[in-house]
Design an enzyme around this catalytic site. Structure first.
Site, PDB file in Angstrom:
ATOM      1  N   GLU A 341       0.819  -1.214   0.000  1.00  0.00           N
ATOM      2  CA  GLU A 341       0.000   0.000   0.000  1.00  0.00           C
ATOM      3  C   GLU A 341       0.853   1.265   0.000  1.00  0.00           C
ATOM      4  O   GLU A 341       0.573   2.223  -0.726  1.00  0.00           O
ATOM      5  CB  GLU A 341      -0.945  -0.006   1.200  1.00  0.00           C
ATOM      6  CG  GLU A 341      -1.931  -1.150   1.228  1.00  0.00           C
ATOM      7  CD  GLU A 341      -2.718  -1.323  -0.067  1.00  0.00           C
ATOM      8  OE1 GLU A 341      -2.871  -0.344  -0.827  1.00  0.00           O
ATOM      9  OE2 GLU A 341      -3.153  -2.449  -0.337  1.00  0.00           O
ATOM     10  N   HIS A 426      -4.984  -5.935 -11.126  1.00  0.00           N
ATOM     11  CA  HIS A 426      -4.383  -6.878 -10.189  1.00  0.00           C
ATOM     12  C   HIS A 426      -3.976  -8.176 -10.871  1.00  0.00           C
ATOM     13  O   HIS A 426      -3.162  -8.933 -10.346  1.00  0.00           O
ATOM     14  CB  HIS A 426      -5.351  -7.179  -9.049  1.00  0.00           C
ATOM     15  CG  HIS A 426      -5.711  -5.978  -8.240  1.00  0.00           C
ATOM     16  ND1 HIS A 426      -6.849  -5.239  -8.478  1.00  0.00           N
ATOM     17  CD2 HIS A 426      -5.068  -5.372  -7.218  1.00  0.00           C
ATOM     18  CE1 HIS A 426      -6.896  -4.234  -7.633  1.00  0.00           C
ATOM     19  NE2 HIS A 426      -5.832  -4.292  -6.850  1.00  0.00           N
TER      20      HIS A 426
END
EC number: 3.4.24.-
Length: 529
Positions: A341, A426
């Site tokens: 992140e 992703h």
């Protein structure tokens, strides 16, 4: 949240690296020097842009805003700029100016491939652009007035409206959409989400990393979960809400109990992950924080209820972690997720890879790559380094994604093929994840056997070519340099190959070897030739 300067807590830092953090005074000194250096470097780079208008594809209608600077050990400078045309932002117009240690121009790198000659008077009104955007993507407008800009990610630049919308997805993840609407004909040119998710998915007594030592901050009556030695990074408890929250505090500087029965346990994982990620970027790549300005981001834990995700948001400059539903996911605060992140923030402050198409896959892969490197860097016995993403947080599955064989998750691509950019970011990230594993570890590593790609329009690797790795440290150095000095917002897989080849050649002296041939071979092994 107060921004007052607090006295540093008595608890000493002792993360696995054993490297002492900079004192607050030392940090300030580094930042002050950096600001002076940045001003000089950006001024020289602006001069090169103006002196070489043909190469920078600019004229009197263009202006440039400095965004990031990388300075090599030998004094060479790499200044990154955002471009404006007749006052309008140019999406895909960013460029990097490479100057030698004596200040002479070495090269310019950009995605834009033609001079801009565009009528900046829109035929489509803003209100109509808003209507078209919401009709296709839903949500509520973040602003009734979209931004008029130049869309230059494609071959033919166009005047466009950047419509921003907000909504909450079915799993509770907030969505902050950019919907790019052609300002002449109303066609939606591209859309992406600014929320970058993990995709499912004191003494700190963590859930995943065992007992660790944290740097905290002493306040009246005890301590708060804030780290003054790392840009004042801190962690707040959302208490299962989606807004608000308060910084965690404790009277005895012992946090959590290694279990979810204490809500502070997950917070210690997040704070520890933030500290390790900060140290990794500083000690390995010389980067002082996500934005390279010495300022820390913050964590929000216990977001919403049964929330099966974690995400980075530029708008709050923060990481947000859900607790999982207890059925498929545990709390999403593991080391690799934290590194993943925070790396989204690094990417946004450097190459700013647009979260769509192949550039979006590269954005996600970059977070997987450095999230993995953070896990190795921590050298934590409870969460040892591997090339699996989210292995600690999964229930009923061994991992969320694999860099060894990405297709093992049932959705990711091992190999580049013509339609890979149409996958969810992703899953298109699998190509770069696969490339990195082969480059770092080789195809027949003790960490896993990694198949190679063969000719043909296929996303699954079936070949068995044998390649040796160059080591994860060298591979990470090459990827970081490519990200921070070569890639731009519209870089695709072919561009990433070129960027890493250039980075490998430039790092020959630093790494002690020219790994260009190995980089080329690894890209070919995942179908990018």
């Amino acid at each position: 949240m107060s921004r007052n300067t607090f006295r540093q807590a008595s608890l000493a830092l002792s993360i696995a690296t054993g490297l002492a953090a900079l004192s607050l005074g030392a940090q300030a000194q580094v930042q002050e020097h950096s600001q002076a250096q940045r001003a000089s470097a950006f001024s020289k780079a602006q001069g090169h842009i103006e002196s070489f208008r043909g190469r920078s594809l600019s004229d009197a209608d263009h202006s440039f805003e400095a965004r990031d600077l990388v300075v090599d050990e030998d004094g060479a400078e790499h200044a990154r700029f955002d471009r404006r045309y007749k006052g309008l932002k140019v999406l895909g117009g960013d460029l990097i100016v490479h100057s030698g240690r004596q200040g002479a121009l070495q090269s310019l790198r950009q995605t834009l491939n033609r001079q801009l000659q565009i009528d900046t008077s829109p035929k489509l009104r803003a209100a109509e652009a808003n209507r078209i955007a919401l009709q296709q993507h839903g949500g509520e407008l973040l602003s009734k007035q979209p931004e008029l800009m130049i869309y230059a990610r494609g071959d033919l630049p166009a005047l466009a409206w950047d419509v921003r919308s907000f909504q909450t997805k079915a799993d509770g993840t907030p969505s902050e959409m950019h919907i790019i609407v052609d300002a002449q004909n109303g066609r939606v040119l591209e859309a992406w989400d600014d929320i970058h998710t993990a995709a499912a998915n004191g003494t700190g007594k963590t859930l995943y990393s065992g007992n660790v030592l944290l740097t905290t901050n002493s306040v009246s009556g005890g301590y708060e979960l804030r780290d003054p030695s790392r840009g004042n990074t801190y962690t707040i408890n959302m208490a299962n809400r989606t807004s608000g929250g308060s910084i965690l505090k404790d009277s005895d500087n012992s946090w959590g109990n290694n279990a979810t029965s204490d809500s502070t346990s997950a917070a210690t994982d997040a704070q520890f992950g933030t500290a390790v990620t900060w140290d990794y970027y500083k000690n390995v790549h010389g980067r002082m924080g996500i934005a390279n300005d010495g300022k820390g981001a913050y964590n929000r834990v216990h977001y919403s209820r049964n929330y099966n995700n974690a995400y980075w948001s530029d708008s709050c400059f923060c990481m947000t972690y859900g607790d999982g539903d207890g059925t498929s996911l545990r709390p999403l605060v593991s080391l690799d997720v934290a590194g993943h992140e925070m790396t989204h923030g690094v990417t946004s402050r450097t190459a700013n890879l647009t979260y769509s198409g192949e550039s979006g896959g590269l954005n996600e892969a970059t977070s997987d790559i450095f999230g993995t490197m953070v896990e190795f860097y921590a050298a934590n016995a409870n969460d040892s380094g591997d090339y699996l993403i989210g292995e600690k947080i999964m229930i009923g599955r061994s991992f969320m994604r694999s860099m060894i064989k990405p297709s093992a998750d049932g959705a990711s691509a091992d190999c580049w093929y013509a339609g890979v950019g149409n996958l969810d970011v992703h899953y298109s990230s699998g190509v770069a994840n696969h490339l990195f594993f082969i480059l770092a570890e080789g195809t027949n590593s003790p960490l896993g056997a990694s198949p190679t790609c063969v000719a043909g329009n296929t996303r699954v690797a079936t070949g068995n070519a044998s390649l040796s790795g160059i080591g994860r440290t060298a591979a990470a150095k090459i990827w970081y340099r490519a990200l921070t000095t070569k890639m731009t917002s519209a870089t695709n897989y072919a561009g990433a190959r070129a960027a890493t080849l250039a980075a490998a050649a430039e790092l020959t002296a630093t790494l002690g070897s020219d790994y260009s041939a190995q980089v080329a071979a690894a890209w070919s092994a995942v179908g990018v030739n």
